[in-house]
Scaffold this motif. Structure first.
Motif, short mmCIF file in Angstrom:
data_model
loop_
_atom_site.label_atom_id
_atom_site.label_comp_id
_atom_site.label_asym_id
_atom_site.label_seq_id
_atom_site.Cartn_x
_atom_site.Cartn_y
_atom_site.Cartn_z
N VAL A 181 27.63 74.16 55.85
CA VAL A 181 27.09 74.81 56.95
C VAL A 181 27.94 75.12 57.75
O VAL A 181 29.46 74.75 58.01
CB VAL A 181 26.13 73.65 57.79
N TYR A 182 27.57 76.08 58.57
CA TYR A 182 28.80 76.95 59.62
C TYR A 182 27.92 77.39 60.73
O TYR A 182 27.10 77.91 60.97
CB TYR A 182 29.25 77.84 58.94
N VAL A 183 28.66 76.79 61.95
CA VAL A 183 28.01 77.11 63.29
C VAL A 183 29.22 77.65 64.14
O VAL A 183 30.37 77.26 64.00
CB VAL A 183 27.62 75.79 64.04
N GLU A 184 28.83 78.62 65.14
CA GLU A 184 30.16 79.39 65.93
C GLU A 184 29.37 79.72 67.30
O GLU A 184 28.37 79.69 67.31
CB GLU A 184 30.37 80.50 65.20
N ASN A 185 30.39 79.84 68.09
CA ASN A 185 30.21 80.56 69.43
C ASN A 185 31.26 81.85 69.29
O ASN A 185 32.38 81.15 69.46
CB ASN A 185 30.37 79.68 70.66
N GLN A 186 31.12 83.03 69.29
CA GLN A 186 32.12 83.96 69.14
C GLN A 186 32.91 84.00 70.36
O GLN A 186 33.98 84.42 70.25
CB GLN A 186 31.26 85.29 68.79
N GLY A 187 31.96 84.01 71.66
CA GLY A 187 32.88 84.69 72.74
C GLY A 187 33.73 83.45 73.54
O GLY A 187 34.80 84.03 74.08
N SER A 188 33.55 82.06 73.46
CA SER A 188 34.26 81.11 74.07
C SER A 188 34.73 80.26 73.17
O SER A 188 34.40 80.04 72.14
CB SER A 188 33.11 80.44 74.98
#
Length: 620
Positions: A181-188
């Motif tokens: 599984v892969y989770v992200e927040n691109q901007g912060s």
């Protein structure tokens, strides 16, 4: 602490997209400053909300999530539930779930965003480098700022996408990795903590089990459905074959079914007529005009050498012909013995798979008994037909001479005062000859009776070969002359005497010579040969008659059997002569050998040891 609403999160996401668009065109310092302040305010609220979230509340949420993802066994539903739970518990913007394919490569199965909707294909952007790292090392990855993380900062996907906060967790089950599984927040940057990683790892452990169960259920369900379909198909096959008692009809139905199951173009059924004989083709089946390079009664073992091994071992085998085309040899076994073999020829577009092979094995185990029963039924029908024919032949052969005897006897009685001595002698010889013929018939029946009861004995004496040959000549010459045959005797010089039952040996020769002159059209050649071969004497009778084909040779020696052609039926006989001959020769310690070719004649031979062992047939 003010609560961060869903509207504020969406607004922050919208501002980040506007910022990205502005950066791509030109930079307006005042506008950029304003946007950054709004983002900072939103992110402060998000971080504050996460830091203030009670640990108990997150544990409760984790418990609720793990309960939810275990309620379904549908794989697609489980995957979406897992990904939505991962995003909700970590506060991520996007989430992706990958499962390993059969060749070990990660395949994207789910791409979701925080509002529980799926990303469109053009929105799917994530770091494959980080996913592969988690899978290859079976190790969780947490990076607060991927573009500055020395492990990943050099990767083009990280730089191009400006990826910041990322977590990737391998899905582990039964000691192996099945995906990630892969989770992200691109901007912060700095949005995920070690606590987030711990919760995600816990959730991933539960999720891996749920996903594995769903996969197993999916595979098991498909296999179960497939097996049920196979059983239904086998039941239909059983019903079709069970009503067939004719061997050829049952065999052709079996070949047709086998071709359909294997997507084969053609098939043939082979059998061995008797011990030592080759495997010969007895039935062939073709699909849509296909051809098989096998003729009726052809030696299959010579055409396809692996068949001999398959027959002997009773094991199914795939093999290739001389052109590299795939074939399958399928033995039919009853009572642990191979009694027939099916040869299936595939085509380049439809190679025989292991699943088809397994189905064919199941078919063979069921069909073998049906085919063997059909073969036995055919044998019973043939024996019954032969016995009925035999009764008719015997009745005719006994009734006709009795009528002849009665006629001559009445003639002698009515004209006894008128007939001269020569006429009386002639009529008397007719009566004696007819009685001799009847005696021969009764003698054959008596021999068969004693053979079947095991009371057939030899009375050995010293046999002088010249005397034996002369006796045979005297017996058969009237018929040979009547049929205008040429009589040839080839006897070696100085042949030794032998110990044998003179009359049984003479009976064998008479039977063989009788067959020779009966089944040779008038004007042929009949040859009796006796030659020394080592410590044995070879007796042979050859002719220039009608000969026999392979199928007829296979029936030689069967009781009551006679060929069905017109010429054979025109000759007198009971179908017992060769049966008795074979049994007597076997009693002497050898086998009757037959060489024949249609239209060219036949040769019957056997070897007699110079010292002959004597015993009863029952001991043999």
């Amino acid at each position: 602490m003010p609560h961060l609403s869903e509207k504020e999160v969406k607004n922050a996401r919208r501002i980040m997209r506007l910022l990205d668009a502005r950066l791509r065109k030109h930079i307006d310092a005042d506008y950029l400053q304003d946007l950054l302040k709004q983002i900072a305010s939103t992110m402060e609220l998000l971080i504050a909300n996460q830091s203030e979230l009670p640990e108990r509340s997150r544990l409760d949420s984790l418990y609720d999530v793990t309960k939810a993802i275990g309620t379904s066994l549908d794989l697609d539903t489980v995957l979406e539930q897992v990904m939505d739970a991962c995003i909700r518990l970590t506060g991520a913007e996007h989430g992706f779930l990958m499962l390993l394919s059969d060749d070990g490569e990660p395949e994207l199965k789910v791409a979701r965003q925080f509002d529980q909707t799926s990303l469109s294909p053009d929105e799917v952007q994530y770091s494959r480098t980080i996913v592969n790292y988690a899978i290859d090392h079976a190790e969780s990855v947490l990076t607060s700022n991927a573009v500055e993380d020395p492990r990943f900062s050099g990767q083009s996907s990280i730089v191009d996408l400006s990826l910041r906060s990322i977590m990737s967790i391998p899905l582990l089950v039964r000691g192996g990795v099945i995906g990630a599984v892969y989770v992200e927040n691109q901007g912060s940057a700095g949005l995920f903590s070690n606590d987030d990683l711990t919760f995600l790892e816990t959730l991933a452990g539960q999720a891996a089990v749920a996903i594995d169960n769903a996969k197993l259920f999916s595979v098991t369900g498909a296999e179960l459905t497939h097996r049920i379909d196979q059983l239904r198909e086998l039941r239909r096959i059983d019903q079709k074959l069970s009503g067939l008692v004719d061997f050829d009809e049952a065999g052709m139905a079996l070949l047709e079914i086998a071709c359909r199951l294997a997507n084969a173009t053609c098939a043939c059924l082979g059998q061995i007529a008797s011990k030592g004989e080759p495997i010969r083709s007895v039935l062939t089946y073709y699909v849509d005009g296909a051809t098989l390079d096998v003729a009726e009664f052809e030696d299959l073992g010579a055409t396809y050498p692996p068949l001999k091994h398959i027959w002997d071992t009773g094991k199914v085998e795939l093999f290739s012909d001389g052109e590299g085309e795939q074939l399958l040899g399928l033995p039919l076994i009853v009572n642990e013995k191979t009694f027939a073999i099916i040869v299936l020829k595939g085509c380049a577009e439809h190679q025989i798979t292991e699943d088809q092979r397994d189905m064919l094995v199941r078919l063979a185990s069921r069909a073998a008994i049906t085919l063997e029963n059909a073969r036995l039924y055919a044998g019973i029908k043939e024996a019954d037909r032969a016995k009925s024919e035999f009764v008719g032949i015997v009745a005719h052969d006994l009734k006709s001479p009795m009528s002849s005897i009665r006629g001559y006897a009445e003639l002698l009685n009515m004209r006894r005062h008128e007939l001269d001595a020569e006429s009386i002698e002639r009529y008397s010889q007719h009566i004696i000859g007819t009685i001799d013929h009847m005696t021969a018939i009764v003698s054959d029946l008596s021999d068969i009776s004693r053979i079947e009861s095991g009371l057939f004995y030899f009375e050995p004496t010293t046999v002088v070969i010249d005397e034996l040959v002369e006796s045979a000549r005297n017996t058969v010459m009237p018929e040979i002359k009547a049929r205008e045959h040429e009589w040839i005797v080839e006897v070696g010089e100085n042949l030794p005497n032998v110990q044998a039952d003179f009359y049984r040996l003479l009976q064998v020769l008479n039977n063989l010579i009788s067959n020779a002159y009966k089944y040779t059209p008038n004007g042929g050649k009949i040859t009796l040969s006796v030659q020394k071969q080592g410590d044995k004497l070879e007796f042979a009778v050859s002719d220039t008659g009608i000969g026999m084909d392979t199928s007829q040779l296979a029936n030689i020696g069967k009781r009551f059997w006679r060929a069905s052609d017109k010429y054979t039926r025109s000759q007198p006989g009971t179908g017992l002569g060769l049966t008795i001959t074979q049994l007597i020769i076997r009693q002497m310690g050898d086998q009757l050998r037959v060489e024949s070719e249609p239209g060219k004649g036949s040769r019957f031979s056997f070897c007699l040891p110079i010292t002959v062992r004597t015993s009863s047939l029952s001991e043999s």
